[in-house]
Enzyme design. Structure first.
Site, short mmCIF file in Angstrom:
data_model
loop_
_atom_site.label_atom_id
_atom_site.label_comp_id
_atom_site.label_asym_id
_atom_site.label_seq_id
_atom_site.Cartn_x
_atom_site.Cartn_y
_atom_site.Cartn_z
N GLY A 1 -17.63 5.50 -2.86
CA GLY A 1 -18.24 6.20 -3.07
C GLY A 1 -19.47 6.44 -3.76
O GLY A 1 -20.33 7.18 -4.35
N TYR B 1 1.01 -1.62 -0.76
CA TYR B 1 0.31 0.07 -0.10
C TYR B 1 1.16 0.96 -0.18
O TYR B 1 1.61 1.33 1.07
CB TYR B 1 -1.10 0.14 0.86
CG TYR B 1 -1.98 -0.99 1.28
CD1 TYR B 1 -2.25 -2.28 0.18
CD2 TYR B 1 -3.02 -1.39 2.20
CE1 TYR B 1 -3.56 -2.68 -0.31
CE2 TYR B 1 -4.08 -2.07 2.49
CZ TYR B 1 -4.01 -2.84 1.20
OH TYR B 1 -5.28 -3.65 0.75
N LEU C 1 -17.72 0.22 1.02
CA LEU C 1 -18.92 1.23 0.13
C LEU C 1 -19.02 2.04 -0.69
O LEU C 1 -19.16 3.00 -1.25
CB LEU C 1 -17.78 2.69 1.30
CG LEU C 1 -17.80 3.01 2.70
CD1 LEU C 1 -17.39 4.16 2.90
CD2 LEU C 1 -19.46 3.20 3.22
#
Length: 329
Positions: free
Chosen positions: A239, A65, A236
């Protein structure tokens, strides 16, 4: 089977799998080789504070990451916050190599590769151990005996307390488990209202539409049977249903965003909590991974468990059917 947990046993060190997880992929600045700054450390600290405010205690990393910078800035936060490490749990992943030996990416779950990458992660995180080590993606060259040797050594040294996987199917987990002396405790998969292959595969068996979904049917069921916690990344939907309207949204996506907003008002909560509550309503005990770095959006997720408990079966199905843009079979 060696190291196999009892069916229905909790997945992560005796804790319920159904919780929120903070995904740290967005921390540390860009994906380039440019060093992180003090501003990036401050951003990470703000995200950690917001996650703790939302009741989150499990933080998810991977060695790749931000080219290691996500772990590094998190390590700075830990160093600046005495006692924080004892209040939280950490998991990190290894198995993907980026920009090495003339390749954009390749997989490496060799014994030496695992040991090298875990020790590097621990140094960046400024900690002696991770609560869970996750194997990031299936490696076609994986030798289960090598993985077992590396994991056994890391556990004996106290550097790793439990083992998980990511993006693996039931047969791949079983192959590993045959050689391991410790149970696989978690499987992290892309699961959301927009990424529904894990769900569609359960109702499209013996249905022509099932060919449109590549998710290996039976993986969710295998994890439930063997007490392997399911963690949902991308929970999620980036968005898609809770952000500003987009000109590229499909009719189904627009309708779903409107429905999410409607349910948020009805339940006096946030759209984020509705989306996560939809996942957590599933009886598999799915633990959503929240990937945003924005503190206000992290805090907006806090009510998800309450939404899951209060969501009716009709509301759950309405969200699914609206998102898929067509009726179920």
């Amino acid at each position: 089977m060696s190291g196999q947990p009892a069916a229905g046993s909790p997945g992560l060190s005796g804790r319920s799998a159904q919780e929120l997880i903070y995904g740290c992929m967005g921390l540390g600045g860009s994906w380039s080789a440019e060093p992180y700054s003090s501003a990036h450390v401050d951003e990470a600290a703000a995200a950690v504070d917001a996650a703790l405010d939302a009741g989150i205690t499990l933080f998810d990393h991977a060695d790749i990451y931000r080219n290691g910078k996500a772990e590094a800035v998190f390590g700075e936060v830990l160093a600046q916050s005495p006692g924080l490490r004892e209040r939280i749990r950490l998991q990190t992943k290894c198995g993907i190599r980026l920009g090495e030996q003339g390749l954009d990416a390749f997989y490496d779950l060799s014994r030496d590769g695992i040991l090298e990458r875990v020790n590097a992660s621990l140094a960046r995180l400024k900690t002696d151990y991770v609560d869970v080590l996750m194997l990031h993606r299936p490696d076609p060259l994986l030798d289960p005996a090598e993985v077992a040797a590396a994991v056994g050594q890391l556990m004996a040294e106290g550097k790793v307390r439990a083992l998980g996987v990511s993006n693996m199917s039931a047969p791949q987990i079983e192959l590993l488990q045959d050689r391991l002396d410790t149970p696989v405790v978690a499987n992290q998969l892309e699961m959301s209202l927009s990424a529904r292959a894990w769900l569609e595969s359960t109702v499209l068996v013996n249905h022509a539409e099932g060919a449109d979904y590549s998710f290996p049917h039976g993986t969710v069921e295998h994890c439930v049977r063997h007490g392997i916690a399911l963690q949902a990344y991308g929970a999620l939907s980036r968005g898609l249903y809770t952000g500003a309207p987009s000109a590229t949204q499909s009719a189904a996506e627009e309708a779903t965003a409107a429905l999410v907003a409607e349910l948020a008002v009805k339940k006096d909560t946030t759209g984020e909590a509705v989306l996560l509550g939809w996942l957590m309503k599933h009886p598999a005990g799915i633990a959503p991974v929240i990937g945003t770095a924005k503190p206000e959006r992290i805090r907006a997720c806090a009510g998800a468990a309450g939404v899951a408990a209060a969501m009716t079966r009709a509301e759950w199905y309405r969200l699914w059917i609206t998102a898929r843009g067509s009726n179920i079979p």
